[in-house]
Design a protein around this motif. Structure first.
Motif, PDB file in Angstrom:
ATOM      1  N   ARG A 269       0.854  -1.208   0.000  1.00  9.88           N
ATOM      2  CA  ARG A 269       0.000   0.000   0.000  1.00  9.88           C
ATOM      3  C   ARG A 269       0.882   1.248   0.000  1.00  9.88           C
ATOM      4  O   ARG A 269       0.574   2.234  -0.671  1.00  9.88           O
ATOM      5  CB  ARG A 269      -0.928   0.000   1.219  1.00  9.88           C
ATOM      6  N   GLN A 270       1.970   1.200   0.778  1.00 11.02           N
ATOM      7  CA  GLN A 270       2.884   2.341   0.782  1.00 11.02           C
ATOM      8  C   GLN A 270       3.495   2.522  -0.605  1.00 11.02           C
ATOM      9  O   GLN A 270       3.597   3.648  -1.102  1.00 11.02           O
ATOM     10  CB  GLN A 270       3.993   2.145   1.815  1.00 11.02           C
ATOM     11  N   GLY A 271       3.892   1.419  -1.231  1.00  8.57           N
ATOM     12  CA  GLY A 271       4.463   1.493  -2.574  1.00  8.57           C
ATOM     13  C   GLY A 271       3.494   2.099  -3.574  1.00  8.57           C
ATOM     14  O   GLY A 271       3.893   2.907  -4.427  1.00  8.57           O
ATOM     15  N   ASP A 272       2.214   1.731  -3.458  1.00  2.00           N
ATOM     16  CA  ASP A 272       1.189   2.301  -4.348  1.00  2.00           C
ATOM     17  C   ASP A 272       1.057   3.810  -4.127  1.00  2.00           C
ATOM     18  O   ASP A 272       0.891   4.576  -5.077  1.00  2.00           O
ATOM     19  CB  ASP A 272      -0.161   1.623  -4.105  1.00  2.00           C
TER      20      ASP A 272
ATOM     21  N   PHE B   5       2.206   9.403  -5.943  1.00  2.00           N
ATOM     22  CA  PHE B   5       2.789  10.740  -5.752  1.00  2.00           C
ATOM     23  C   PHE B   5       4.102  10.914  -6.511  1.00  2.00           C
ATOM     24  O   PHE B   5       4.826  11.889  -6.298  1.00  2.00           O
ATOM     25  CB  PHE B   5       3.007  11.009  -4.261  1.00  2.00           C
ATOM     26  N   GLU B   6       4.400   9.939  -7.400  1.00  2.00           N
ATOM     27  CA  GLU B   6       5.608   9.983  -8.235  1.00  2.00           C
ATOM     28  C   GLU B   6       6.878  10.088  -7.388  1.00  2.00           C
ATOM     29  O   GLU B   6       7.800  10.842  -7.699  1.00  2.00           O
ATOM     30  CB  GLU B   6       5.515  11.139  -9.245  1.00  2.00           C
ATOM     31  N   LEU B   7       6.912   9.306  -6.308  1.00  2.00           N
ATOM     32  CA  LEU B   7       8.092   9.205  -5.458  1.00  2.00           C
ATOM     33  C   LEU B   7       8.793   7.889  -5.759  1.00  2.00           C
ATOM     34  O   LEU B   7       8.183   6.963  -6.294  1.00  2.00           O
ATOM     35  CB  LEU B   7       7.695   9.231  -3.980  1.00  2.00           C
TER      36      LEU B   7
ATOM     37  N   CYS C  87       8.587  -2.463  -0.967  1.00  2.00           N
ATOM     38  CA  CYS C  87       7.235  -1.934  -1.172  1.00  2.00           C
ATOM     39  C   CYS C  87       6.753  -2.040  -2.619  1.00  2.00           C
ATOM     40  O   CYS C  87       5.655  -1.582  -2.933  1.00  2.00           O
ATOM     41  CB  CYS C  87       7.164  -0.473  -0.712  1.00  2.00           C
ATOM     42  N   ASN C  88       7.570  -2.620  -3.482  1.00  2.00           N
ATOM     43  CA  ASN C  88       7.205  -2.738  -4.891  1.00  2.00           C
ATOM     44  C   ASN C  88       6.604  -4.121  -5.153  1.00  2.00           C
ATOM     45  O   ASN C  88       7.316  -5.130  -5.189  1.00  2.00           O
ATOM     46  CB  ASN C  88       8.429  -2.515  -5.779  1.00  2.00           C
ATOM     47  N   GLN C  89       5.307  -4.147  -5.327  1.00  2.00           N
ATOM     48  CA  GLN C  89       4.606  -5.423  -5.471  1.00  2.00           C
ATOM     49  C   GLN C  89       5.056  -6.198  -6.715  1.00  2.00           C
ATOM     50  O   GLN C  89       4.955  -7.426  -6.756  1.00  2.00           O
ATOM     51  CB  GLN C  89       3.095  -5.174  -5.521  1.00  2.00           C
TER      52      GLN C  89
END
Length: 255
Positions: free
Chosen positions: A155-158, A163-165, A171-173
């Motif tokens: 969820r954090q990765g999404d 937010f283009e961070l 965190c990358n599914q």
């Protein structure tokens, strides 16, 4: 080992710290708070941001509830400081600091649990063990919580992608699979700590049981990772196989 020396105050501090060590957690990690310039990161100057927030939130609740109001002011202040020391010890970024110190104590056999300072240090270690003990549970339960934690990471990765961070590690599914995350967590964080804990307790049945669960669970995650890789290779080759089969078929049809 530890229980023989704990005072009522130690027990209360340990229970309070365990109950409150993640209070009001926002569901994202410290790097996320820092790179989004969250007010908590500014408030705690990018140092143990979440742990400081958990501690200070707990102090606020204790004061509002007046749970400790009957105690002298200096005793209350000491409890608040020790509570902070325990909660701040759960910062994963300080893992090596605590492991090195624990290893030194165990190798030198110089822990004196009748000494308040050494006792407090081992309470910190106990809380750290409790905080990351999920891999030491039975597989069915441990797997459920591992998946839930990874869902929080994803969820954090999404959010970061939205937010283009830059997407944070783990965190990358698309790249960070649950088995690979769990194997790394067990190997570099959990196993070293629990092996030292077993050394401290004198290889008690409980410590041995936790280590056995940990090793079995790690083997299960390795098996799942292997299946994922096998499935991925199979999918990658499926198109080539089909193409090869088509060529064979065409040759057979050629007069």
């Amino acid at each position: 080992q530890l229980a023989n020396f704990l005072t009522p105050s130690d027990i209360m501090l340990g229970l309070l710290a365990a109950a409150a060590h993640d209070v009001d957690h926002p569901g994202v990690n410290q790097p996320f708070l820092i790179k989004t310039k969250h007010h908590l990161a500014s408030l705690y100057q990018n140092v143990s941001v979440l742990e400081n927030h958990h501690w200070r939130s707990t102090i606020g609740m204790l004061r509002e509830s007046r749970l400790l109001a009957h105690l002298p002011k200096e005793v209350t202040q000491d409890i608040e400081q020790q509570l902070g020391s325990l909660i701040l010890a759960t910062d994963i970024n300080r893992q090596n600091e605590f492991l090195i110190r624990l290893k030194s104590h165990l190798d030198n056999q110089d822990l004196r649990l009748e000494d308040a300072q050494d006792r407090h240090f081992m309470l910190q270690i106990a809380l750290k063990c409790a905080d990351i003990c999920n891999p030491c549970r039975l597989w069915d339960l441990s797997k459920q919580w591992s998946e839930r934690v990874c869902e929080e990471f994803y969820r954090q990765g999404d959010l970061e992608q939205k937010f283009e961070l830059e997407i944070s590690p783990l965190c990358n599914q698309q790249k960070d699979t649950i088995p690979s995350i769990q194997i790394g967590f067990m190997t570099y964080i959990v196993e070293p700590l629990f092996e030292r804990w077993a050394q401290f307790t004198g290889d008690t049945p409980l410590s041995e049981n936790m280590l056995n669960h940990l090793r079995r669970n790690k083997a299960n995650w390795r098996s799942l990772l292997h299946k994922q890789h096998s499935s991925s290779r199979s999918n990658d080759h499926s198109g080539q196989v089909t193409g090869s089969q088509e060529q064979t078929s065409n040759k057979e049809e050629t007069p």
